[in-house]
Write an enzyme that holds these catalytic residues in place. Structure first.
Site, mmCIF file in Angstrom:
data_model
loop_
_atom_site.group_PDB
_atom_site.id
_atom_site.type_symbol
_atom_site.label_atom_id
_atom_site.label_comp_id
_atom_site.label_asym_id
_atom_site.label_seq_id
_atom_site.Cartn_x
_atom_site.Cartn_y
_atom_site.Cartn_z
ATOM 1 N N HIS A 50 18.745 -9.185 -1.649
ATOM 2 C CA HIS A 50 19.415 -7.907 -1.899
ATOM 3 C C HIS A 50 20.844 -8.104 -2.400
ATOM 4 O O HIS A 50 21.497 -9.077 -2.042
ATOM 5 C CB HIS A 50 19.509 -7.086 -0.604
ATOM 6 C CG HIS A 50 18.212 -6.932 0.110
ATOM 7 N ND1 HIS A 50 17.920 -7.649 1.239
ATOM 8 C CD2 HIS A 50 17.135 -6.165 -0.160
ATOM 9 C CE1 HIS A 50 16.704 -7.312 1.659
ATOM 10 N NE2 HIS A 50 16.207 -6.413 0.818
ATOM 11 N N HIS B 47 23.121 -2.875 2.299
ATOM 12 C CA HIS B 47 22.644 -2.947 0.910
ATOM 13 C C HIS B 47 23.492 -2.059 0.021
ATOM 14 O O HIS B 47 23.911 -0.977 0.424
ATOM 15 C CB HIS B 47 21.192 -2.476 0.804
ATOM 16 C CG HIS B 47 20.217 -3.362 1.477
ATOM 17 N ND1 HIS B 47 18.877 -3.111 1.476
ATOM 18 C CD2 HIS B 47 20.385 -4.520 2.174
ATOM 19 C CE1 HIS B 47 18.251 -4.065 2.130
ATOM 20 N NE2 HIS B 47 19.144 -4.921 2.574
ATOM 21 N N ASP C 64 18.201 -3.113 -3.737
ATOM 22 C CA ASP C 64 16.882 -3.611 -3.330
ATOM 23 C C ASP C 64 16.281 -4.438 -4.464
ATOM 24 O O ASP C 64 16.048 -3.929 -5.556
ATOM 25 C CB ASP C 64 15.945 -2.451 -2.994
ATOM 26 C CG ASP C 64 16.364 -1.688 -1.747
ATOM 27 O OD1 ASP C 64 17.135 -2.245 -0.949
ATOM 28 O OD2 ASP C 64 15.909 -0.545 -1.578
ATOM 29 N N HIS D 29 17.546 -13.280 2.787
ATOM 30 C CA HIS D 29 17.182 -13.091 4.196
ATOM 31 C C HIS D 29 16.063 -14.051 4.577
ATOM 32 O O HIS D 29 15.311 -14.519 3.712
ATOM 33 C CB HIS D 29 16.717 -11.649 4.426
ATOM 34 C CG HIS D 29 17.807 -10.643 4.228
ATOM 35 N ND1 HIS D 29 18.537 -10.135 5.266
ATOM 36 C CD2 HIS D 29 18.284 -10.064 3.097
ATOM 37 C CE1 HIS D 29 19.419 -9.264 4.786
ATOM 38 N NE2 HIS D 29 19.292 -9.212 3.478
#
Length: 177
Positions: free
Chosen positions: A77, A95, A115, A153
């Site tokens: 992101h 985000h 995203d 992530h």
């Protein structure tokens, strides 16, 4: 004659303002580039390099990553702050979401601008990444990503859990410049 000039001047002014508004809402790029070098966070060994290239209404994203969990997917992101100083990269904030939308599938129109599609690693924990997205710009404007951060992530983004896709700890972070 003066009256006609006033009307003509007003018409030109209105056309000029409308043209300016149209340009602002249909912002396009002509090859502007930005990049980020991602360093490990949260005790991981993940690292990467990402290039953003603005092409008309879309942004082409190319990246190379290493130190990822082998044969897996990781959430990826653009985050709102250009700060990767925290050991767990929480300093990068949430985000990037200039239009205050819900988290969702990239390019769906129902998603944060930040995203991005998941990264998919190979058997050695390396990944090559390519995506073409819209909804943000390669500049420092309100929809721009320059000066923000990009984060990998540990877990895959499920594209539905709010507010961030349940993608787990932040394992790599880099400033977009």
């Amino acid at each position: 004659m003066i009256k006609k000039l006033k009307h003509a001047s007003f018409a030109v002014s209105v056309v000029g303002v409308l043209s300016l508004v149209a340009c602002q809402t249909m912002e396009q790029g002509t090859g502007q580039k930005a990049s980020a070098n991602l360093d490990s966070r949260s005790g991981s060994r993940a690292k990467g390099e990402v290039m953003f290239t603005w092409q008309g209404n879309d942004v082409l994203i190319n990246g190379k990553f290493s130190g990822l969990k082998p044969n897996s997917e990781q959430g990826f992101h653009v985050h709102e702050k250009g700060d990767c100083s925290a050991p767990d990269a929480t300093s990068a904030g949430g985000h990037f979401n200039p239009e205050t939308k819900s988290h969702g599938m990239p390019n769906s129109g129902m998603n944060h601008a930040g995203d991005l599609p998941n990264i998919k690693s190979d058997a050695n924990g390396n990944a090559t990444y390519t995506a073409k997205l819209h909804g943000f710009a390669v500049n420092i404007g309100p929809n721009g990503i320059v000066g923000r951060s990009v984060v990998v992530h540990r877990d895959p983004d499920d594209y539905k859990s709010q507010p961030a896709g349940n993608s787990g700890p932040r394992i790599a972070c880099g400033l977009i410049k």
